[in-house]
Design an enzyme around this catalytic site. Structure first.
Site, PDB file in Angstrom:
ATOM      1  N   ASP A   8     -12.908   0.485  43.256  1.00  0.00           N
ATOM      2  CA  ASP A   8     -13.245   0.251  42.044  1.00  0.00           C
ATOM      3  C   ASP A   8     -14.450   1.275  41.535  1.00  0.00           C
ATOM      4  OD1 ASP A   8     -15.818  -0.047  43.687  1.00  0.00           O
ATOM      5  OD2 ASP A   8     -16.183  -2.131  43.162  1.00  0.00           O
ATOM      6  N   THR A  67     -19.724  -1.706  48.661  1.00  0.00           N
ATOM      7  CA  THR A  67     -19.917  -1.799  50.358  1.00  0.00           C
ATOM      8  C   THR A  67     -18.722  -1.965  51.225  1.00  0.00           C
ATOM      9  OG1 THR A  67     -19.913  -4.168  49.743  1.00  0.00           O
ATOM     10  CG2 THR A  67     -22.173  -3.123  49.644  1.00  0.00           C
ATOM     11  N   GLY A  70     -16.409  -6.611  49.235  1.00  0.00           N
ATOM     12  CA  GLY A  70     -15.733  -7.490  48.137  1.00  0.00           C
ATOM     13  C   GLY A  70     -14.099  -6.858  48.289  1.00  0.00           C
ATOM     14  N   HIS A  98      -5.638  -1.957  68.484  1.00  0.00           N
ATOM     15  CA  HIS A  98      -5.691  -3.403  68.768  1.00  0.00           C
ATOM     16  C   HIS A  98      -5.321  -4.372  67.820  1.00  0.00           C
ATOM     17  CE1 HIS A  98      -8.718  -3.021  72.469  1.00  0.00           C
ATOM     18  NE2 HIS A  98      -7.528  -2.138  72.477  1.00  0.00           N
ATOM     19  N   HIS A 133      -1.769  -7.268  72.531  1.00  0.00           N
ATOM     20  CA  HIS A 133      -2.352  -7.238  71.243  1.00  0.00           C
ATOM     21  C   HIS A 133      -1.294  -7.684  70.139  1.00  0.00           C
ATOM     22  CE1 HIS A 133      -5.636  -4.922  72.735  1.00  0.00           C
ATOM     23  NE2 HIS A 133      -4.937  -4.159  73.214  1.00  0.00           N
TER      24      HIS A 133
END
Length: 149
Positions: A8, A67, A70, A98, A133
């Site tokens: 974004d 961040t 979102g 993993h 895993h």
């Protein structure tokens, strides 16, 4: 490896840095947008990246917002996506080893360029370990199937 990348407006500048690194690393990538730093909605670009990977057209993806939170939520709504928000190299390594992460998520406003480049390089060059895993990845797939409507 064929990679889809999108952001974004909050991740736009870091996306430019990451795309330069991808060129240096010789990674075949497609910029899913946006083309400018004007305000846009992160779910749109997270969905584009996630669907490109989930369809099999791309091997992996990178999604970036301010961040990372979102767009991480958005990419993980697409079945088959294991998007991982990473803030250091150790997280990038372990999510590949993993979790077989297929979308790396970064925060453009919380990471410096050098750290972000190190995270991307680590994530690109770390292989999935499989073994025990894989059983856990299969369990995640079972959760997706349970809620598939």
């Amino acid at each position: 490896m064929k990679l889809a990348i999108g952001s974004d407006h909050g991740g736009f500048d870091l996306k430019q840095v990451v795309m330069e690194l991808l060129r240096e690393e010789g990674v075949d990538y497609t910029d899913m947008g946006p083309e400018t730093a004007e305000s846009v909605d992160y779910p749109v670009y997270g969905q584009k990246v996630a669907e490109a990977v989930a369809s099999g057209e791309y091997d992996r993806g990178i999604a970036i917002c301010g961040t990372g939170v979102g767009i991480s939520i958005a990419v993980n709504k697409v079945p088959g996506i294991r998007g991982s928000l990473c803030t250091n190299e150790y997280m990038a390594e372990m999510t590949r080893r993993h979790n077989d992460s297929n979308v790396l998520v970064l925060g453009g406003r919380v990471l410096g360029d050098d750290l972000a480049k190190n995270i991307v390089k680590t994530w690109l060059h770390t292989e999935f370990e499989g073994g025990r895993h894989q059983r856990r990845i299969d369990m995640i797939g079972d959760i997706e199937k349970k809620y598939d409507k």
